[in-house]
Design a protein around this motif. Structure first.
Motif, PDB file in Angstrom:
ATOM      1  N   ALA A 149       0.842  -1.211   0.000  1.00 59.70           N
ATOM      2  CA  ALA A 149       0.000   0.000   0.000  1.00 59.70           C
ATOM      3  C   ALA A 149       0.873   1.256   0.000  1.00 59.70           C
ATOM      4  O   ALA A 149       0.579   2.223  -0.713  1.00 59.70           O
ATOM      5  N   PHE A 150       1.962   1.228   0.764  1.00 56.18           N
ATOM      6  CA  PHE A 150       2.875   2.388   0.776  1.00 56.18           C
ATOM      7  C   PHE A 150       3.428   2.637  -0.634  1.00 56.18           C
ATOM      8  O   PHE A 150       3.592   3.785  -1.058  1.00 56.18           O
ATOM      9  N   PHE A 151       3.734   1.535  -1.319  1.00 55.32           N
ATOM     10  CA  PHE A 151       4.261   1.665  -2.686  1.00 55.32           C
ATOM     11  C   PHE A 151       3.263   2.413  -3.571  1.00 55.32           C
ATOM     12  O   PHE A 151       3.613   3.379  -4.255  1.00 55.32           O
ATOM     13  N   TRP A 152       2.017   1.968  -3.533  1.00 56.54           N
ATOM     14  CA  TRP A 152       1.024   2.586  -4.406  1.00 56.54           C
ATOM     15  C   TRP A 152       0.708   4.023  -3.991  1.00 56.54           C
ATOM     16  O   TRP A 152       0.503   4.907  -4.827  1.00 56.54           O
ATOM     17  N   ILE A 153       0.684   4.272  -2.688  1.00 54.80           N
ATOM     18  CA  ILE A 153       0.427   5.644  -2.218  1.00 54.80           C
ATOM     19  C   ILE A 153       1.527   6.578  -2.729  1.00 54.80           C
ATOM     20  O   ILE A 153       1.267   7.692  -3.194  1.00 54.80           O
ATOM     21  N   THR A 154       2.771   6.092  -2.651  1.00 52.13           N
ATOM     22  CA  THR A 154       3.888   6.913  -3.116  1.00 52.13           C
ATOM     23  C   THR A 154       3.786   7.184  -4.614  1.00 52.13           C
ATOM     24  O   THR A 154       3.954   8.322  -5.072  1.00 52.13           O
ATOM     25  N   MET A 202      11.689  -4.023   4.048  1.00 47.82           N
ATOM     26  CA  MET A 202      10.890  -3.426   2.970  1.00 47.82           C
ATOM     27  C   MET A 202       9.880  -2.439   3.543  1.00 47.82           C
ATOM     28  O   MET A 202       9.653  -1.353   2.993  1.00 47.82           O
ATOM     29  N   TYR A 203       9.282  -2.838   4.654  1.00 48.90           N
ATOM     30  CA  TYR A 203       8.281  -1.978   5.294  1.00 48.90           C
ATOM     31  C   TYR A 203       8.907  -0.640   5.668  1.00 48.90           C
ATOM     32  O   TYR A 203       8.360   0.436   5.379  1.00 48.90           O
ATOM     33  N   ARG A 204      10.074  -0.700   6.324  1.00 49.12           N
ATOM     34  CA  ARG A 204      10.693   0.537   6.828  1.00 49.12           C
ATOM     35  C   ARG A 204      11.127   1.440   5.676  1.00 49.12           C
ATOM     36  O   ARG A 204      10.930   2.655   5.709  1.00 49.12           O
ATOM     37  N   MET A 205      11.714   0.826   4.653  1.00 50.99           N
ATOM     38  CA  MET A 205      12.183   1.658   3.530  1.00 50.99           C
ATOM     39  C   MET A 205      11.003   2.302   2.795  1.00 50.99           C
ATOM     40  O   MET A 205      11.044   3.493   2.464  1.00 50.99           O
ATOM     41  N   THR A 206       9.968   1.513   2.530  1.00 54.38           N
ATOM     42  CA  THR A 206       8.818   2.083   1.802  1.00 54.38           C
ATOM     43  C   THR A 206       8.092   3.115   2.657  1.00 54.38           C
ATOM     44  O   THR A 206       7.580   4.103   2.140  1.00 54.38           O
ATOM     45  N   LEU A 207       8.074   2.879   3.971  1.00 50.15           N
ATOM     46  CA  LEU A 207       7.424   3.852   4.868  1.00 50.15           C
ATOM     47  C   LEU A 207       8.138   5.204   4.801  1.00 50.15           C
ATOM     48  O   LEU A 207       7.491   6.258   4.672  1.00 50.15           O
ATOM     49  N   VAL A 208       9.463   5.169   4.896  1.00 46.08           N
ATOM     50  CA  VAL A 208      10.225   6.425   4.868  1.00 46.08           C
ATOM     51  C   VAL A 208       9.975   7.169   3.557  1.00 46.08           C
ATOM     52  O   VAL A 208       9.708   8.375   3.540  1.00 46.08           O
ATOM     53  N   ILE A 209      10.016   6.413   2.440  1.00 46.76           N
ATOM     54  CA  ILE A 209       9.830   7.077   1.139  1.00 46.76           C
ATOM     55  C   ILE A 209       8.401   7.619   1.009  1.00 46.76           C
ATOM     56  O   ILE A 209       8.183   8.726   0.516  1.00 46.76           O
ATOM     57  N   MET A 210       7.441   6.832   1.493  1.00 43.10           N
ATOM     58  CA  MET A 210       6.052   7.316   1.418  1.00 43.10           C
ATOM     59  C   MET A 210       5.881   8.596   2.233  1.00 43.10           C
ATOM     60  O   MET A 210       5.257   9.561   1.774  1.00 43.10           O
ATOM     61  N   MET A 211       6.450   8.618   3.437  1.00 42.39           N
ATOM     62  CA  MET A 211       6.266   9.805   4.279  1.00 42.39           C
ATOM     63  C   MET A 211       6.941  11.017   3.641  1.00 42.39           C
ATOM     64  O   MET A 211       6.401  12.124   3.670  1.00 42.39           O
TER      65      MET A 211
END
Lengths: 384, 427
Positions: free
Chosen positions: A41-46, A165-174
């Motif tokens: 979901a973070f990927f798609w939001i980004t 993966m969660y942490r990296m995508t979270l940082v990029i999404m934020m």
């Protein structure tokens, strides 16, 4: 200024809460899929939020998301997968390479006024085809043989694959969301919305249209590429056909339009709804019905909620939040399926709420009229 | 205003009530409740629950015509397995999803199957890209991963992957040489050869060898035999316009055309060649969908590689003969145009045999135990005895043989001991 500080505090709090999820998941023995669901979901939001920085704000319709994503994927695939760079050293270059490609494109298309409208859209689509051909031709990139990411080690401090993966995508999404918000709230945002409404008038009013459009395109390409760089790990085996397919731009457009392109939160809501529906269809083994359902939903919502779901439900936020919570709670009590299913039911509740026409809602809720102080309406109303 | 407040109050009241009730209730849906929820620690405790084998196939997309064969083969295997008492005394269910022929979908499906659906076992998808992506997930999750049709042999270093298409770890050398040996054995080897290669990772490996390696492949091996390479075309995977390729082939007019392609590439090329009235003198197709190639114009004489065909000596075993018959009936029922049990179905069948032999041998659903058992014991399969060799990344030699379309049928023609009695390569 005060509202901006409040918003940034909100982002920080949300980030810290989300950052704690992997620890919670481990302690509470959550199914591993929850993290996968969240980072997808973070990927798609980004992707959709970065697309919206250009298209939603400035009105320049872009199919280029697949290109930025592909450049990001191949940058880490080549540097970390083939050349042996450390992943974290290669990752920023995924964003910057996409940024450079984006700016080069912008230099051409934004200088030539004839390349507006449909021509701009087609040009961005063509970029993905050209990049795919380049990747296919040069063996140093792909050469038709694919690129492996399966043996790329991740830094230990990020944890195992899924939490990492969660942490990296979270940082990029934020980072993407904060950027989208800051642009939205800034002079740049106002300028981009003015370009969207009428570029000639905006230019006449002193908006530096070229610079603003380049900034929006740069932000779009950078975050799309950066997330692509991380996503190469999730794909594992990168191929030209897969990476440069129409899937990413198509979904990103659907998500943003569904959520609403006139607010930075629109793509977030649209991504969550579409991704969750698609994911649950896949989970239930109805993957072939995805496109039928999503297509029908889009037609329905474009007709019924032209401004996008987010702006509609924001008007009804108390009722929406209550309904969301109610459905979650009810499904916890009466339904033993996974939390992702519960989340889907709640999102469908939001969809239904958004589908209630304004007139019907006003009759139902006797909604008060907006006061003059409730500004920004001019920015957030639908184009005629 | 009053109505609005009433509505909000009502919703808030319901919400609060629901939250209180939720706090009092238990949530059995979220916490792992069975051994199957922790896949690597599953056990074979007596249970009425079926064993669930998860996997994906390219049910749509460019790999779908051939993947349909794997679906029928898998379904038939599971039917026969359950009819014979199942596995560890339990029925087996195959949860197969559509990966749309794309690696990222395959990776997502295996991730979901393992971590959300909590399947007990997994079996690989069809096609190199999807298998490679899915294998990465299986490795992360510690799942034993039998697979039938992955071609990037050099790249698979996961200790518990078990390939069942026996092509050897150096397939870029061994596989073309089996083809070339057959051409030499025909007594009429070519003086010139042309290559038409799909830019698909597996066919590129066969054509040129692994990336960043000077090992070479079909092209360099042909040169080593002194054959003149008069044509070398690489075409994108999604090619739909075959006319320009056909023109180049006709112009080069090689004695032998090596088509490093898959699926319906071969029939498409033959149709385009027929349109310009050109018939290849001799031709080979790496991994064709067998039915469509049979029906293509001027297909007679076309060669390919196989490990099993529906004729003697492969069907001398009564068990194999009955599988062949049942498969044909089931494939016809599924609407598959080519109903013979051949290399695709056989490798799929072998993957199932390897998986179930591992479970039965280990006497458990514990992934590590299954993996250990398979690494240390030979497995009897429909294509022969397989003995996985970790020193060769779990490959075990190239067992490919050459088949050819003769009189409208695929028959094995080389080597003689595996050929249909009386059949020889014809050029």
């Amino acid at each position: 200024m005060k509202s901006r500080r409040r918003a940034l505090t909100g982002f920080a709090v949300a980030f810290l809460i989300l950052l704690a999820v992997p620890h919670l998941a481990e302690r509470m023995d959550w199914p591993g899929f929850y993290l996968t669901f969240m980072f997808t979901a973070f990927f798609w939001i980004t992707q959709s939020s970065s697309w919206n920085m250009l298209t939603g704000y400035s009105g320049y319709f872009s199919f280029g998301q697949g290109a930025w994503f592909g450049v990001g994927v191949y940058t880490t695939a080549v540097l970390a997968g083939k050349q042996g760079w450390s992943f974290l050293a290669a990752l920023p270059l995924a964003g910057f390479t996409a940024l450079i490609v984006g700016l080069l494109l912008g230099l051409v298309v934004f200088r030539l006024r004839s390349l507006g409208g449909e021509i701009f859209a087609l040009t961005t689509l063509a970029v993905a085809f050209v990049l795919a051909a380049i990747a296919r031709i040069f063996a140093a990139i792909d050469g038709g043989r694919g690129a492996f990411m399966t043996s790329v080690p991740l830094p230990e401090f990020l944890g195992e694959f899924r939490p990492a993966m969660y942490r990296m995508t979270l940082v990029i999404m934020m980072l993407t969301l904060v950027t989208a918000y800051l642009i939205y709230e800034s002079r740049l945002g106002w300028g981009l919305f003015a370009i969207r409404d009428d570029e000639q008038v905006a230019r006449g009013l002193g908006v530096p249209t070229f610079r603003y459009k380049m900034a929006a395109l740069g932000a779009n390409a950078f975050f799309g590429g950066l997330m692509g760089g991380v996503w190469a790990l999730q794909i594992g085996f990168v191929t030209v056909e897969d990476v440069f397919s129409i899937r990413v731009p198509l979904f990103v457009i659907l998500m943003s339009v569904l959520g609403g392109t006139r607010h930075w939160m629109g793509p977030v809501v649209g991504s969550l709804i579409i991704f969750t529906i698609v994911d649950r269809f896949n989970s239930a083994g109805f993957e072939n019905f995805n496109q039928v359902f999503i297509g029908s939903l889009l037609i329905l919502l474009v007709l019924a909620v032209r401004e996008g779901i987010y702006l509609r439900i924001r008007e009804r936020w108390v009722a929406t939040a209550s309904l969301f919570g109610l459905i979650i709670a009810a499904s916890v009590i009466f339904n033993s399926s996974s939390m992702v299913w519960k989340f889907l039911w709640a999102l469908l509740g939001i969809l239904l709420m958004a589908l209630i026409p304004d007139r019907a809602w006003q009759k139902l809720a006797l909604r008060r009229r907006p006061t003059p102080s409730e500004s920004r309406e001019d920015r957030e109303t639908v184009d005629a | 205003m009053r109505t609005s407040h009433k509505l909000v109050r009502l919703l808030a009241l319901l919400f609060a009530f629901a939250l209180v009730a939720a706090a009092c209730g238990d949530d059995e849906g979220d916490a792992p409740t069975t051994t199957a929820d922790v896949p690597t620690e599953t056990s074979a405790a007596p249970s009425e629950d079926p064993i669930v084998v998860g996997g994906s196939l390219a049910l749509t997309g460019f790999l779908a015509p051939t993947a349909a064969i794997h679906k029928v083969a898998g379904e038939l295997f599971v039917e026969r397995l359950n009819a014979a008492g199942g596995l560890l005394g339990r029925d087996v269910v195959w949860d197969v999803r559509d990966d749309e022929s794309t690696p990222d979908q395959a990776a997502a499906i295996y991730e979901r199957l393992i971590t959300e659906e909590n399947v007990d076992l997994v079996l690989g998808p069809y096609g190199t890209g999807t298998i490679t992506a899915a294998m990465a997930v299986a490795e992360r999750e510690g799942f034993v991963f039998p697979h039938h049709t992955a071609s990037l042999t050099y790249a698979y270093t996961y200790a518990c992957h078990f390939p069942t298409w026996p092509v050897g770890v150096d397939t870029n050398i061994s596989n073309p040489n089996i083809v070339y040996d057959a051409l030499e054995a025909s007594g009429n080897p070519p003086a010139t050869i042309g290559f038409v290669l799909n830019e698909f990772p597996g066919t590129q490996l066969i054509g040129y060898g692994p990336p960043n390696s000077d090992a070479g492949g079909a092209v360099s091996e042909a040169k080593k035999r002194g054959w003149d390479v008069v044509l070398e075309i690489n075409f994108p995977t999604a090619t739909s316009d075959w006319a320009p390729i056909a023109s180049q082939v006709a112009e080069a007019d090689p004695d032998f055309l090596y088509v490093g392609a898959l699926g319906v590439d071969g029939p498409n090329l033959l149709t385009a060649l027929d349109a310009i009235n050109y018939t290849p003198k001799g031709h080979f197709y790496q991994w064709p969908a067998p039915g469509p190639l049979l029906g293509a114009p001027n297909a007679d004489g076309a060669m390919s590689v196989t490990v099993f065909e529906s004729h003697p000596p492969y069907t001398d075993d009564p068990e194999a003969a009955s599988i062949v018959d049942e498969f044909a009936a089931k494939a016809a029922e599924a609407g598959i145009p080519y109903t013979l049990f051949d290399v695709q179905a056989a490798t799929s069948w072998t993957a199932w045999q390897v998986l179930t032999a591992g479970v039965a041998g280990a006497g458990s659903l514990d992934q590590e135990e299954i993996c250990d058992w398979l690494l240390n014991n030979p497995v009897e399969t429909i294509i022969g005895t397989i003995d996985f060799d970790p020193a060769q990344q779990n490959y075990y030699g190239d067992l490919s043989v050459i088949k050819q379309i003769q009189d409208g049928k695929w028959v094995v023609v080389y080597p003689p001991e595996k050929a249909l009695p009386g059949a020889t390569p014809e050029l």
